[in-house]
Design a protein around this motif. Structure first.
Motif, PDB file in Angstrom:
ATOM      1  N   MET A  42       0.839  -1.167   0.000  1.00 52.43           N
ATOM      2  CA  MET A  42       0.000   0.000   0.000  1.00 52.43           C
ATOM      3  C   MET A  42       0.892   1.241   0.000  1.00 52.43           C
ATOM      4  SD  MET A  42      -3.330   0.462   2.433  1.00 52.43           S
ATOM      5  CE  MET A  42      -3.116  -1.052   3.277  1.00 52.43           C
ATOM      6  N   PRO A  43       1.063   1.893  -1.128  1.00 53.10           N
ATOM      7  CA  PRO A  43       1.948   3.061  -1.151  1.00 53.10           C
ATOM      8  C   PRO A  43       1.326   4.271  -0.463  1.00 53.10           C
ATOM      9  CG  PRO A  43       0.992   2.703  -3.313  1.00 53.10           C
ATOM     10  CD  PRO A  43       0.560   1.559  -2.454  1.00 53.10           C
ATOM     11  N   HIS A  44       2.085   4.870   0.421  1.00 50.80           N
ATOM     12  CA  HIS A  44       1.702   6.124   1.067  1.00 50.80           C
ATOM     13  C   HIS A  44       2.431   7.241   0.346  1.00 50.80           C
ATOM     14  CE1 HIS A  44      -0.345   4.603   4.707  1.00 50.80           C
ATOM     15  NE2 HIS A  44       0.429   3.536   4.500  1.00 50.80           N
ATOM     16  N   TYR A  45       1.690   8.155  -0.227  1.00 48.45           N
ATOM     17  CA  TYR A  45       2.297   9.266  -0.949  1.00 48.45           C
ATOM     18  C   TYR A  45       2.627  10.386   0.024  1.00 48.45           C
ATOM     19  CZ  TYR A  45       1.197   7.091  -5.374  1.00 48.45           C
ATOM     20  OH  TYR A  45       1.155   6.230  -6.433  1.00 48.45           O
ATOM     21  N   HIS A  46       3.777  11.012  -0.196  1.00 50.92           N
ATOM     22  CA  HIS A  46       4.209  12.098   0.677  1.00 50.92           C
ATOM     23  C   HIS A  46       3.918  13.466   0.079  1.00 50.92           C
ATOM     24  CE1 HIS A  46       6.021   9.300   3.439  1.00 50.92           C
ATOM     25  NE2 HIS A  46       6.604   8.689   2.416  1.00 50.92           N
ATOM     26  N   THR A  47       3.695  13.527  -1.241  1.00 51.19           N
ATOM     27  CA  THR A  47       3.339  14.797  -1.864  1.00 51.19           C
ATOM     28  C   THR A  47       1.938  14.688  -2.452  1.00 51.19           C
ATOM     29  OG1 THR A  47       4.280  14.219  -4.014  1.00 51.19           O
ATOM     30  CG2 THR A  47       5.737  15.317  -2.445  1.00 51.19           C
ATOM     31  N   TRP A  48       1.177  15.763  -2.294  1.00 47.98           N
ATOM     32  CA  TRP A  48      -0.201  15.771  -2.741  1.00 47.98           C
ATOM     33  C   TRP A  48      -0.310  15.634  -4.259  1.00 47.98           C
ATOM     34  CZ3 TRP A  48      -4.853  14.700  -1.587  1.00 47.98           C
ATOM     35  CH2 TRP A  48      -5.874  15.106  -2.425  1.00 47.98           C
ATOM     36  N   GLU A  49       0.565  16.294  -4.987  1.00 39.22           N
ATOM     37  CA  GLU A  49       0.487  16.297  -6.444  1.00 39.22           C
ATOM     38  C   GLU A  49       0.625  14.878  -7.013  1.00 39.22           C
ATOM     39  OE1 GLU A  49       2.491  18.409  -4.710  1.00 39.22           O
ATOM     40  OE2 GLU A  49       1.167  20.143  -4.933  1.00 39.22           O
ATOM     41  N   GLU A  50       1.569  14.107  -6.484  1.00 41.21           N
ATOM     42  CA  GLU A  50       1.752  12.726  -6.937  1.00 41.21           C
ATOM     43  C   GLU A  50       0.513  11.885  -6.641  1.00 41.21           C
ATOM     44  OE1 GLU A  50       5.181  11.100  -5.080  1.00 41.21           O
ATOM     45  OE2 GLU A  50       6.588  12.361  -6.175  1.00 41.21           O
ATOM     46  N   PHE A  51      -0.027  12.049  -5.436  1.00 42.31           N
ATOM     47  CA  PHE A  51      -1.201  11.275  -5.052  1.00 42.31           C
ATOM     48  C   PHE A  51      -2.400  11.620  -5.928  1.00 42.31           C
ATOM     49  CE2 PHE A  51      -5.220  10.956  -2.795  1.00 42.31           C
ATOM     50  CZ  PHE A  51      -5.239   9.602  -2.539  1.00 42.31           C
ATOM     51  N   ALA A 103      -1.998  10.117  -9.385  1.00 40.72           N
ATOM     52  CA  ALA A 103      -2.149   8.665  -9.356  1.00 40.72           C
ATOM     53  C   ALA A 103      -3.604   8.252  -9.106  1.00 40.72           C
ATOM     54  CB  ALA A 103      -1.242   8.063  -8.294  1.00 40.72           C
ATOM     55  N   ALA A 104      -4.299   8.969  -8.241  1.00 33.47           N
ATOM     56  CA  ALA A 104      -5.693   8.652  -7.933  1.00 33.47           C
ATOM     57  C   ALA A 104      -6.585   8.870  -9.151  1.00 33.47           C
ATOM     58  CB  ALA A 104      -6.182   9.495  -6.764  1.00 33.47           C
ATOM     59  N   GLU A 105      -6.384   9.971  -9.861  1.00 39.75           N
ATOM     60  CA  GLU A 105      -7.190  10.238 -11.044  1.00 39.75           C
ATOM     61  C   GLU A 105      -6.896   9.206 -12.138  1.00 39.75           C
ATOM     62  OE1 GLU A 105      -8.322  13.880 -14.063  1.00 39.75           O
ATOM     63  OE2 GLU A 105      -7.031  14.260 -12.338  1.00 39.75           O
ATOM     64  N   LYS A 106      -5.639   8.856 -12.298  1.00 38.06           N
ATOM     65  CA  LYS A 106      -5.258   7.855 -13.290  1.00 38.06           C
ATOM     66  C   LYS A 106      -5.883   6.495 -12.951  1.00 38.06           C
ATOM     67  CE  LYS A 106      -1.199   5.770 -15.446  1.00 38.06           C
ATOM     68  NZ  LYS A 106       0.250   5.676 -15.437  1.00 38.06           N
ATOM     69  N   LEU A 107      -5.855   6.128 -11.677  1.00 37.56           N
ATOM     70  CA  LEU A 107      -6.455   4.868 -11.242  1.00 37.56           C
ATOM     71  C   LEU A 107      -7.949   4.867 -11.519  1.00 37.56           C
ATOM     72  CD1 LEU A 107      -6.029   2.144  -9.794  1.00 37.56           C
ATOM     73  CD2 LEU A 107      -6.533   3.327  -7.661  1.00 37.56           C
ATOM     74  N   TYR A 108      -8.610   5.986 -11.243  1.00 38.82           N
ATOM     75  CA  TYR A 108     -10.049   6.056 -11.502  1.00 38.82           C
ATOM     76  C   TYR A 108     -10.354   5.923 -12.992  1.00 38.82           C
ATOM     77  CZ  TYR A 108     -14.759   7.604 -12.126  1.00 38.82           C
ATOM     78  OH  TYR A 108     -16.075   7.654 -12.516  1.00 38.82           O
ATOM     79  N   LEU A 109      -9.579   6.592 -13.817  1.00 41.72           N
ATOM     80  CA  LEU A 109      -9.854   6.589 -15.250  1.00 41.72           C
ATOM     81  C   LEU A 109      -9.583   5.235 -15.905  1.00 41.72           C
ATOM     82  CD1 LEU A 109      -8.559  10.121 -16.213  1.00 41.72           C
ATOM     83  CD2 LEU A 109     -10.937   9.362 -16.028  1.00 41.72           C
ATOM     84  N   THR A 110      -8.736   4.400 -15.301  1.00 46.63           N
ATOM     85  CA  THR A 110      -8.465   3.081 -15.880  1.00 46.63           C
ATOM     86  C   THR A 110      -9.678   2.162 -15.775  1.00 46.63           C
ATOM     87  OG1 THR A 110      -7.475   2.309 -13.830  1.00 46.63           O
ATOM     88  CG2 THR A 110      -5.985   3.139 -15.531  1.00 46.63           C
ATOM     89  N   ASP A 111     -10.375   2.176 -14.636  1.00 48.08           N
ATOM     90  CA  ASP A 111     -11.570   1.336 -14.478  1.00 48.08           C
ATOM     91  C   ASP A 111     -12.521   1.982 -13.472  1.00 48.08           C
ATOM     92  OD1 ASP A 111     -13.418  -0.651 -14.595  1.00 48.08           O
ATOM     93  OD2 ASP A 111     -12.131  -2.223 -13.805  1.00 48.08           O
ATOM     94  N   PRO A 112     -13.386   2.882 -13.930  1.00 44.33           N
ATOM     95  CA  PRO A 112     -14.261   3.634 -13.025  1.00 44.33           C
ATOM     96  C   PRO A 112     -15.237   2.782 -12.220  1.00 44.33           C
ATOM     97  CG  PRO A 112     -14.292   4.581 -15.233  1.00 44.33           C
ATOM     98  CD  PRO A 112     -13.533   3.304 -15.317  1.00 44.33           C
ATOM     99  N   MET A 113     -15.597   1.611 -12.716  1.00 38.08           N
ATOM    100  CA  MET A 113     -16.595   0.799 -12.010  1.00 38.08           C
ATOM    101  C   MET A 113     -16.027   0.076 -10.788  1.00 38.08           C
ATOM    102  SD  MET A 113     -19.318   1.493 -13.513  1.00 38.08           S
ATOM    103  CE  MET A 113     -20.449   0.314 -12.840  1.00 38.08           C
ATOM    104  N   LYS A 114     -14.722  -0.046 -10.680  1.00 34.90           N
ATOM    105  CA  LYS A 114     -14.125  -0.773  -9.561  1.00 34.90           C
ATOM    106  C   LYS A 114     -13.535   0.133  -8.487  1.00 34.90           C
ATOM    107  CE  LYS A 114     -12.957  -5.042 -11.930  1.00 34.90           C
ATOM    108  NZ  LYS A 114     -11.878  -5.954 -12.289  1.00 34.90           N
TER     109      LYS A 114
END
Length: 86
Positions: A1-10, A13-24
């Motif tokens: 479970m990666p903990h991000y230390h900078t907001w911009e990176e998180f 990554a969160a938006e990219k994860l959502y866009l890959t599979d929005p239903m999951k």
């Protein structure tokens, strides 16, 4: 479970994860008053991203990202819903 230390990176990554599979993807916000920590977790059961903060100014950033993800979710739902009725 990666903990991000900078907001911009998180946020990226969160938006990219959502866009890959929005239903999951799901988003969890957790606040612990005794510690004064706010934690946001974005997961699709395969990848889990976490960002933890105790800074008040980060709350506005988290709220902005959460709103952005909610707008993406609503726009996807209305778009797919309108296609199903046609």
């Amino acid at each position: 479970m990666p903990h991000y230390h900078t907001w911009e990176e998180f946020a990226r990554a969160a938006e990219k994860l959502y866009l890959t599979d929005p239903m999951k993807v799901r988003v969890v916000l957790k606040y612990r008053h005794c510690d004064g920590n706010l934690c946001i977790k974005v997961t699709d059961n395969a990848v889990c991203l976490q960002y933890k903060t105790d800074q008040a100014q980060d709350v506005k950033k988290i709220e902005k990202l959460h709103g952005k993800l909610m707008r993406l979710m609503v726009s996807k739902e209305t778009h797919s819903g309108s296609m199903e009725t046609d």
